[in-house]
Design a protein around this motif. Structure first.
Motif, PDB file in Angstrom:
ATOM      1  N   ASN A 125     -41.210  76.878 -26.402  1.00 44.11           N
ATOM      2  CA  ASN A 125     -40.450  78.170 -26.636  1.00 44.11           C
ATOM      3  C   ASN A 125     -39.029  77.996 -26.381  1.00 44.11           C
ATOM      4  O   ASN A 125     -38.460  79.119 -27.026  1.00 44.11           O
ATOM      5  CB  ASN A 125     -40.939  78.952 -25.231  1.00 44.11           C
ATOM      6  CG  ASN A 125     -42.265  79.724 -25.121  1.00 44.11           C
ATOM      7  OD1 ASN A 125     -42.845  79.809 -26.340  1.00 44.11           O
ATOM      8  ND2 ASN A 125     -42.609  80.088 -23.945  1.00 44.11           N
ATOM      9  N   VAL A 175     -44.114  75.874 -22.576  1.00 46.74           N
ATOM     10  CA  VAL A 175     -42.934  76.059 -21.345  1.00 46.74           C
ATOM     11  C   VAL A 175     -42.827  74.532 -20.754  1.00 46.74           C
ATOM     12  O   VAL A 175     -41.646  74.003 -20.545  1.00 46.74           O
ATOM     13  CB  VAL A 175     -43.451  77.056 -20.131  1.00 46.74           C
ATOM     14  CG1 VAL A 175     -42.537  76.610 -19.065  1.00 46.74           C
ATOM     15  CG2 VAL A 175     -43.665  78.161 -20.737  1.00 46.74           C
ATOM     16  N   ASN A 230     -48.373  82.138 -23.661  1.00 45.08           N
ATOM     17  CA  ASN A 230     -47.134  81.903 -23.877  1.00 45.08           C
ATOM     18  C   ASN A 230     -46.193  81.449 -22.582  1.00 45.08           C
ATOM     19  O   ASN A 230     -45.180  80.964 -22.834  1.00 45.08           O
ATOM     20  CB  ASN A 230     -46.455  83.386 -24.413  1.00 45.08           C
ATOM     21  CG  ASN A 230     -45.313  83.008 -24.866  1.00 45.08           C
ATOM     22  OD1 ASN A 230     -44.865  82.251 -25.766  1.00 45.08           O
ATOM     23  ND2 ASN A 230     -43.905  83.743 -24.293  1.00 45.08           N
ATOM     24  N   ASN A 231     -46.711  81.906 -21.434  1.00 49.92           N
ATOM     25  CA  ASN A 231     -46.191  81.344 -20.246  1.00 49.92           C
ATOM     26  C   ASN A 231     -46.591  79.770 -19.811  1.00 49.92           C
ATOM     27  O   ASN A 231     -46.179  79.308 -18.749  1.00 49.92           O
ATOM     28  CB  ASN A 231     -46.591  82.349 -18.989  1.00 49.92           C
ATOM     29  CG  ASN A 231     -47.920  82.250 -18.466  1.00 49.92           C
ATOM     30  OD1 ASN A 231     -48.874  81.422 -19.113  1.00 49.92           O
ATOM     31  ND2 ASN A 231     -48.410  83.129 -17.588  1.00 49.92           N
ATOM     32  N   GLU A 233     -49.240  78.412 -18.569  1.00 47.96           N
ATOM     33  CA  GLU A 233     -50.172  78.274 -17.554  1.00 47.96           C
ATOM     34  C   GLU A 233     -51.620  77.795 -17.862  1.00 47.96           C
ATOM     35  O   GLU A 233     -52.481  77.467 -16.955  1.00 47.96           O
ATOM     36  CB  GLU A 233     -50.115  79.553 -16.466  1.00 47.96           C
ATOM     37  CG  GLU A 233     -48.581  79.709 -15.799  1.00 47.96           C
ATOM     38  CD  GLU A 233     -48.193  78.226 -14.972  1.00 47.96           C
ATOM     39  OE1 GLU A 233     -48.840  77.697 -14.358  1.00 47.96           O
ATOM     40  OE2 GLU A 233     -47.077  78.036 -15.123  1.00 47.96           O
ATOM     41  N   GLY A 278     -48.202  88.548 -22.551  1.00 47.83           N
ATOM     42  CA  GLY A 278     -49.261  88.273 -21.680  1.00 47.83           C
ATOM     43  C   GLY A 278     -50.188  89.426 -21.291  1.00 47.83           C
ATOM     44  O   GLY A 278     -50.967  89.340 -20.516  1.00 47.83           O
TER      45      GLY A 278
END
Length: 347
Positions: A125, A175, A230-231, A233, A278
């Protein structure tokens, strides 16, 4: 010349804005690779594709229709747009770059010994790290590229056993750039350890989705088509309807294997991509015509967006994905003459 046209889907009534050129084939990048610039207005199309999937990369203004040829000879699925608006694309042993705002160009890196990178690319990102893979002799290599320095780092050679020795689809975590996903490739009914994540700092790998087996010790879950949230996790994936163990559908796996979650199985899903914000997952279905389906991650409900013809082979898979603002769903479809176009639906 790339053009645009709009029409209503006959099944849902939703408006589709199409980008392409009559009599030729046009597509977007592989669904795990962003095809839009950060303004969610300009899109990079793979235009005038030939039978070998060679194409032009064309920047298209989806509001005015203005287009600019960026690369005269590219390869479908060989490119990705970074969050800071650089186009990275494969060119044999090299990765090339174009600043999509200034159109400045440069070579990011070159593989040694005449080896070549394979698609698709991935990027973190912050735009600093690319996820890559290549074949060196008879070994598949998973690695990373530092964009600023051009340094290629060989992270791991998974050494899966024949006949399914291929490790591919290397994806840098968006990330946590010490984490790299890679897939154990092969016939899904025979692969019982498909999803792997490497921690490059600790030198550890983990099979993050533990596939259940049947009583005879054969594989009970046929899974694939993974993409990072996208985060960073976790990863979204599809358990195909051919799986002996149900329910089939879209699933989520924690980034280090600490659990998995069933999301939705209303349709015979094929590829699934989460939205950058998300909130959503968009998926296509393995049927003709394909269905493009929007899944709400808040209540896990589904909504049919459209039904459109597609090709059974690459580059004609629908491969739905999102724009950076999570407001547009982008996919490839076949027109009345069986030529490919890029479709966009506002959600």
């Amino acid at each position: 010349m790339i053009g645009m046209r709009s029409f209503l889907d006959s099944h849902t009534g939703n408006a589709i804005k199409a980008i392409g050129q009559k009599g030729t084939d046009t597509g977007h990048f592989y669904y795990t690779a962003m095809t839009w610039m950060s303004d969610s207005r300009h899109l990079i199309a793979s235009a005038q594709m030939d039978g070998d999937k060679k194409c032009q990369y064309v920047r298209v203004d989806t509001e005015t229709g203005e287009s600019t040829v960026l690369v005269g000879s590219g390869e479908w699925a060989g490119g990705i747009v970074s969050p800071d608006d650089n186009l990275y694309y494969l060119d044999g042993p090299t990765i090339q770059a174009i600043d999509l705002k200034t159109l400045d160009t440069w070579t990011v890196c070159t593989l040694e010994h005449g080896n070549r990178f394979y698609e698709p690319l991935s990027v973190s990102n912050d735009g600093r790290i690319l996820g890559v893979y290549w074949l060196e002799g008879d070994q598949w290599m998973i690695g990373t590229v530092d964009v600023a320095s051009g340094k290629v780092t060989h992270a791991i050679a998974p050494k899966f056993e024949r006949p399914y020795e291929v490790a591919n689809h290397a994806m840098i975590n968006p990330v946590y750039d010490n984490l790299v996903f890679f897939a154990h490739e092969g016939k899904t009914e025979h692969i019982s350890d498909r999803l792997w994540v490497l921690d490059t700092e600790k030198g550890l790998t983990n099979n993050i989705y533990k596939q259940q087996k049947l009583a005879d010790d054969t594989n009970g879950e046929y899974v694939g088509h993974e993409m990072w949230a996208n985060n960073g996790e976790g990863i979204y994936l599809v358990k195909y309807t051919s799986s002996p163990l149900k329910p089939a559908g879209v699933y989520y796996a924690d980034k280090w294997g600490n659990g998995k979650e069933y999301i939705n199985g209303d349709y015979a899903y094929w590829h699934a991509a989460p939205s950058p914000d998300g909130r959503w997952v968009v998926a296509d279905t393995h049927e003709q015509p394909t269905k493009i389906v929007l899944i709400d991650l808040q209540d896990k409900s589904s909504k049919l967006l459209c039904e459109q013809p597609m090709w059974w082979s690459h580059p004609g898979h629908p491969h739905p994905s999102f724009s950076p603002d999570s407001r547009k769903v982008t996919f490839t479809f076949a027109d009345e003459d069986n030529h490919l176009w890029i479709g966009n639906i506002e959600i």
